[in-house]
Design an enzyme around this catalytic site. Sequence first.
Site, PDB file in Angstrom:
ATOM      1  N   HIS A 138      -0.695   2.030   2.485  1.00 30.83           N
ATOM      2  CA  HIS A 138       0.140   3.200   2.179  1.00 30.83           C
ATOM      3  C   HIS A 138       1.105   2.793   1.057  1.00 30.83           C
ATOM      4  CE1 HIS A 138       3.163   6.320   2.804  1.00 30.83           C
ATOM      5  NE2 HIS A 138       2.460   6.876   3.763  1.00 30.83           N
ATOM      6  N   ASP A 142      -5.967   4.867   9.692  1.00 33.03           N
ATOM      7  CA  ASP A 142      -5.390   6.087  10.286  1.00 33.03           C
ATOM      8  C   ASP A 142      -5.854   7.366   9.614  1.00 33.03           C
ATOM      9  OD1 ASP A 142      -3.861   5.777   7.939  1.00 33.03           O
ATOM     10  OD2 ASP A 142      -2.037   6.554   8.870  1.00 33.03           O
ATOM     11  N   LYS A 158      -6.531  12.138   2.206  1.00 34.05           N
ATOM     12  CA  LYS A 158      -5.464  12.256   3.209  1.00 34.05           C
ATOM     13  C   LYS A 158      -4.892  13.677   3.271  1.00 34.05           C
ATOM     14  CE  LYS A 158      -0.789  10.470   4.030  1.00 34.05           C
ATOM     15  NZ  LYS A 158       0.107   9.329   3.841  1.00 34.05           N
TER      16      LYS A 158
HETATM   17 MG    MG Z   1      -1.640   7.135   6.923  1.00 28.65          MG
END
Ligand code: MG
Length: 486
Positions: free
Chosen positions: A233, A285, A306
Amino acid sequence: MAFLPKHSSRVVPGVFLLAGLGLFMGAWMMKPAPPTSPNVVLFFMDDMGYGDLSVTGALAYTTPNLDKMAAEGTRFTNFLSAQAVCSASRAALLTGCYPNRLGISGALGPNSPVGLNPDEETLADLLKEKGYATGIFGKWHLGDKKEFLPLQQGFDDYYGVPYSHDMWPLHPNQAQAHYPPLRWIDGNEPGPEIRNLDDAGQITRTITDRAISFIRKHRKKPFFLYVPHPLPHVPLAASGQFKGRSARGIFGDVLTELDWSVGQVLAEIKKQGLDENTLVLFISDNGPWLNYGDHAGSTGGFREGKGTSFEGGQRVPFLVRWPGMVPAGRVSNKLLTALDILPTVAKLCGARLPKKRIDGVDWTALLKGDNTVTPREKFYYYYRKNSLEAVRQGEWKLVFAHPGRTYEGFLPGKDGKPGPSTESHQFPMALYDLRRDPGERYDVQEQHPDVVAELEKVAEEARADLGDDIQKKTGANVREAGHADQ
Ligand code: MG
């Protein structure tokens, strides 16, 4: 038996029989019984895309430790995160529930009044009850108020960041630069401040060191080690050993360091003699944050990224390694999701399931090598709190008309500054056949009205169960998120 003396004709076969039985018993006694309380190590990457490993096609840097892990275990190609955003995805991973069942959505900010309800039972709660030592080193992101922190959710030890490390005063968007100082959290207490990119460059190494100490400390009892790395990230940062080393700039440096981190943890497990008693899982994730351009990962060719319910948002890498228990060198194309981690790990560890309803399925048979089973047939996708954007069954995916994020048609950002994207693109209804169209480009609903009708039924089931903001429907089985006292 003609060559044997007559009198021995009965004795000798008996000897052979006894010898054979002895060999069989010996082999049986030597084969170790399957461990009843395996250690569990769960790596959870942040915004790492499906295509960010060498073994899934990454270019210009390599991930030798992850590739080795894939070769020594099983790599899954159809694994989906529960939602393509940090907090929702983590809530599902740790509880086995759709995040909207728990009232968790989006990415929780600093001082969020909402968090994972401590009344929910996490995987750490269940394993702790079975006598496991439980530790988390990395990013929590399920509420930074004390009542929501890991020590109140089943973990014995915590050292990490409370939320995404771009939620700090150096955020590149001026409108978001109001964030308070970012601090490490040690247990329940604030630790040192992460003041700048040099400090942020120590995150991966610090977490790796803590994870290794945890393994050493608990090597004699079963442990659950959860390592949710805050990177890759943004903002990207690597330690001195890795900064400037890869040919792909800082993104390659960060991936090289994360790969090193996994290698260090696996080496420590081996060093402690725990290799054959440790289940290691590696997941991301959600997909890459594409408008960060050269600071974003790769979806490996899947659509969008995302924050979207297209495959680029939710299809993530998934590797599992457990020598002697999980087939080595296998690639499985079966559909699985992050919801399914909890029931499967709980079963392997002899732990019970949560008392409240969960959504995960048990896939231990598939994990151990039975490739004929299909543990998961269908999956509801959600995005934006509680909007049903698509459902999937087998190779079919029905996308409903919805407004959502798109990165397409915009020039991506560069050098850590994000490019634009929009949150209000109107996506039309479409049916995609992921077998021949993993990129979700060709709407075939006209040719398959029967499939559309079948998937509509799945969607109705989802709406009755969990609701749907698009159709303004309330679900019958949703629970409350945790709300802070103040
Ligand atoms: Mg993430």
